[in-house]
Design an enzyme around this catalytic site. Structure first.
Site, short mmCIF file in Angstrom:
data_model
loop_
_atom_site.label_atom_id
_atom_site.label_comp_id
_atom_site.label_asym_id
_atom_site.label_seq_id
_atom_site.Cartn_x
_atom_site.Cartn_y
_atom_site.Cartn_z
N HIS A 138 5.97 0.72 -5.60
CA HIS A 138 4.95 1.76 -5.47
C HIS A 138 4.84 2.53 -6.78
O HIS A 138 5.86 2.90 -7.37
CB HIS A 138 5.33 2.71 -4.34
CG HIS A 138 4.22 3.59 -3.88
ND1 HIS A 138 3.70 4.59 -4.68
CD2 HIS A 138 3.51 3.63 -2.73
CE1 HIS A 138 2.71 5.20 -4.02
NE2 HIS A 138 2.58 4.62 -2.83
N ARG A 193 -3.48 9.94 -5.28
CA ARG A 193 -4.49 9.30 -6.13
C ARG A 193 -5.79 9.10 -5.34
O ARG A 193 -6.88 9.27 -5.85
CB ARG A 193 -3.98 7.97 -6.68
CG ARG A 193 -3.01 8.17 -7.84
CD ARG A 193 -2.36 6.87 -8.24
NE ARG A 193 -1.44 6.38 -7.22
CZ ARG A 193 -1.42 5.15 -6.72
NH1 ARG A 193 -2.28 4.26 -7.15
NH2 ARG A 193 -0.57 4.81 -5.78
#
Ligand SMILES: Cc1cc2nc3c(=O)[nH]c(=O)nc-3n(C[C@H](O)[C@H](O)[C@H](O)COP(=O)(O)OP(=O)(O)OC[C@H]3O[C@@H](n4cnc5c(N)ncnc54)[C@H](O)[C@@H]3O)c2cc1C
Length: 668
Positions: free
Chosen positions: A257, A273
């Site tokens: 990740h 994000r």
């Protein structure tokens, strides 16, 4: 020897295990759930960002449907998934979200009128429809074409798991907690249950069941830097491998990740994000658009993680006394947004880093996160080799994720697979063929083998410490079998893992306490974790291509010609030093979506010889149905409904969608 009999034994009290158990119970059968920890503390509780399901309620989700969710999932998987299973999944995900809503999950809701969002670094105002007011909302997540990720602030897994666990309690499901399955009982053809160790007293108990389901989560803890909880050591996956019969699928498919906080490795959600956060380098330059002009920070996780590591290697990392990292900037989202939709992120940053993301940059670096590999099953969730053994959730390779799972598709998988596999288990348990006629000698042998193994660690004359071996394994996996892989480093990893296995034969545990003995637990687990690590490393070494999260610096292309297949690992004999690898080919001729470009990342690949022909067939079928009935079109492309349990075949209703599955008013 104490033996407990039940119809179905579910090993794992996370989202997948609990949902499967509810299905079995509702069909009227007895079921027992085992868990290392109280179920509400399973790793599912850590999921922050959300759950994907194509409801199409929000402005940016308008026009979403199963077809688009399916396409995102298949592209995300880099064509490594089973497309039938991906279809079963996308068709059931909206039902799973709605079921959870009915059980009480407080999903974020659409609110009528205009609302501000940060998209691509700019604040924009988006209007929400009047008739969608109050319906389940979705956020941008996982690089999908539509906003599809349903959420409960950034505590989605927590809410889902608490609700699921309460539902299991309401169904009177017995949960035996702090009980660890350490071996499966089987005769080479049929699974009969498990030998289980009571973590508090050390007592061994045998559980006998018509069906046994492994739902033990991922194997992230074979790595040093991981977002996974300390209980995610892959023991359920390991005991399936140790039957010598059941196979594991694509163990080399490990996801990293992009935003583990540095250096702690705790995750801050991709929702950062998705909601508009940016990645910056040491000059506070936003570098992702330089590499991925289309998807930028929202390309798939394997792609973003690779570019981050590449950027650090090219000298743009931020130096710190713990090593290099990059920055995550969510300051532009503002206080109200962060304190509302990302409040867990704020707390994590404050508690573990001492920074306030409302005004400070957050240090991040990719780390291990998700296990795409696991116990290989058929579409019903049953092992292909061992009858009566099922698997669901992250522990399984069902396989809807291929070589990269999309953000938000995992908790969705747990709920959906729980629903589907639970139905198939219940059906199996109810058939005459599932009746058990197992000899007590077989049960006693399985028990004795484990009792001897466990006492062996205390009586050993060796001098090896299990924690030291575990630490060496984790360091090795993080340095040699991570984001960038190379044949030489993988070979070195395999050799060193074998040496660690040799050393593990001389493990000695200092305390002979039967219960509450963490050194003893580490001793028997590290042996199994070394086997899993070898499956990952050897699988990665043998796979001479780059696909999804598996990136080989010495074989940079995705190679559909030679490697459009699933790795199957088995461990034939106890004393073997290596897993045996076999391969299961994927049939391009039957794919609804033949292999192509993912829409992000490099465009180079070696094509499969059948791709062009199948693509022409697919194009011709699609042309026939242009603007027509999308359900009929899908059925002709790749019929899958007959594989779903009947109760789950129904159509998903959406606001404004007509009987052909098209938006009635496209301009709406
Ligand atoms: C930090 C973090 C955030 C995430 N966020 C998201 C997200 O936003 N969206 C998303 O889709 N996915 C997310 N994921 C992934 C997702 O949370 C997991 O894949 C999913 O919750 C796994 O659920 P599970 O039921 O398969 O296993 P788990 O929840 O891990 O449960 C495993 C269970 O098995 C038990 N167990 C293990 N071994 C044994 C044994 N030998 N004997 C008995 N019991 C055993 C454990 O006690 C536990 O109850 C995230 C993952 C992490 C690490």
């Amino acid at each position: 020897m104490k033996t407990i009999y039940t119809d179905a034994l579910v090993i794992g009290g996370g989202l997948a295990g609990l949902r499967a158990a509810i299905g079995v119970r509702r069909a009227g059968h007895d079921v027992i759930v085992l868990s290392l920890v109280p179920p509400k503390r399973s790793h599912s509780a850590a999921a922050q960002g959300g759950m994907q399901a194509s409801l199409g309620n929000t402005n940016k989700g308008l026009g979403d449907n199963e077809d688009i969710h399916f396409a995102d999932t298949v592209k995300g998987s880099d064509w490594g998934c089973d497309q039938d299973v991906a279809r079963m999944f996308v068709n059931t995900a909206p039902k799973a979200v709605r079921e959870l809503a009915a059980w009480g999950v407080p999903w974020g809701r659409v609110s009528r009128g205009s609302h501000e969002h940060v998209i691509d670094g700019k604040t924009v105002s988006l209007p929400e429809r009047e008739d969608a007011h109050g319906m389940i909302a979705a956020r941008n997540f996982g690089g999908t074409q539509k906003w599809r990720t349903c959420y409960v602030s950034d505590g989605t897994g927590h809410s889902m798991l608490y609700t699921m666990s309460n539902q299991a309690i309401a169904e009177n499901i017995a949960v035996h907690e702090r009980m660890e399955a350490i071996s499966l009982i089987h005769d080479g053809e049929r699974c009969y249950g498990a030998v289980v160790r009571n973590l508090m007293t050390g007592e061994l108990v045998t559980y006998i069941a018509k069906a046994t389901c492994i739902a033990t989560g991922g194997y992230g803890r074979i790595y040093r830097a991981t977002t996974n909880a300390v209980i995610n050591e892959g023991m359920g996956t390991a005991i399936a491998l140790e039957t010598g019969v059941a196979t594991l699928g694509n163990m080399e498919a490990v996801q990293f990740h992009p935003t583990g906080i540095f250096p702690a490795g705790i995750l801050v959600t991709e929702g950062c994000r998705g909601d508009g956060g940016l990645l910056l380098d040491r000059d506070q330059h936003r570098f992702m658009p330089d590499y991925e002009p289309e998807k930028k920070e929202l390309a798939s996780r394997d792609v973003v993680s690779r570019w981050m590591e590449h950027h650090i290697l090219s000298g743009k990392g931020v130096q710190s006394r713990f090593g290099e990292h990059l920055w995550l900037d969510i300051r532009l989202l503002g206080k109200k947004h962060i304190e509302g939709k990302l409040r867990e992120v704020k707390e994590i940053c404050e508690y573990f880093l001492g920074v306030d993301p409302i005004k400070d940059l957050v240090p991040v670096r990719p780390c291990q996160h998700y296990s795409m590999g696991g116990v290989r099953t058929n579409y019903k969730g049953e092992s292909q080799q061992l009858r009566g053994l099922f698997a669901a959730g992250e522990a399984a390779c069902w396989d809807m994720h291929g070589f990269n799972r999309l953000g938000g598709n995992s908790v969705a998988e747990t709920a959906v697979a729980g629903m589907i596999v639970g139905e198939f288990m219940a059906e199996y348990v109810g058939t005459e063929g599932a009746d058990i006629n197992v000899s007590t000698a077989l049960i006693r042998d399985a028990y004795n083998k484990q009792a001897t193994r466990i006492s062996g660690y205390c009586n050993s004359s060796g001098n090896e410490n299990p924690f030291h071996i575990m630490r060496s394994m984790q360091e090795l996996m993080s340095s040699n079998v991570a984001i960038f892989r190379h044949g030489d480093k993988l070979q070195e990893a395999v050799t060193q893992l074998q040496q660690l296995r040799e050393r593990a034969k001389n493990i000695r545990v200092n305390s002979s306490a039967r219960g509450g003995n963490p050194e003893l637990v580490a001793a028997y687990r590290v042996e199994s974790m070394l086997r899993l690590s070898l499956c990952v490393a050897q699988g990665a070494l043998a796979r001479e291509e780059s696909r999804g999260a598996h990136f080989r610096e010495d074989f940079k292309l995705r190679n559909d010609k030679d490697w459009l297949c699933r790795t199957l690992a088995s461990w034939n004999m106890d004393e073997d030093f290596m897993p045996t690898l076999n391969y299961e080919p994927l049939d391009v001729g039957k794919m609804e979506m033949p292999p192509g470009w993912r829409g992000y990342g490099a465009k180079d690949r070696v094509d499969h010889p059948d791709t062009e022909k199948r693509q022409a067939e697919v194009d011709a079928i699609k042309a026939k149905y242009e603007n027509g009935n999308r359900f009929a079109c899908q059925d002709e492309l790749m019929s899958f409904k007959e594989k779903l349990p009947e109760a789950l075949r129904g159509r998903n209703e959406r606001l404004g969608e007509d009987e052909n599955g098209q938006l009635a008013d496209a301009a709406n």
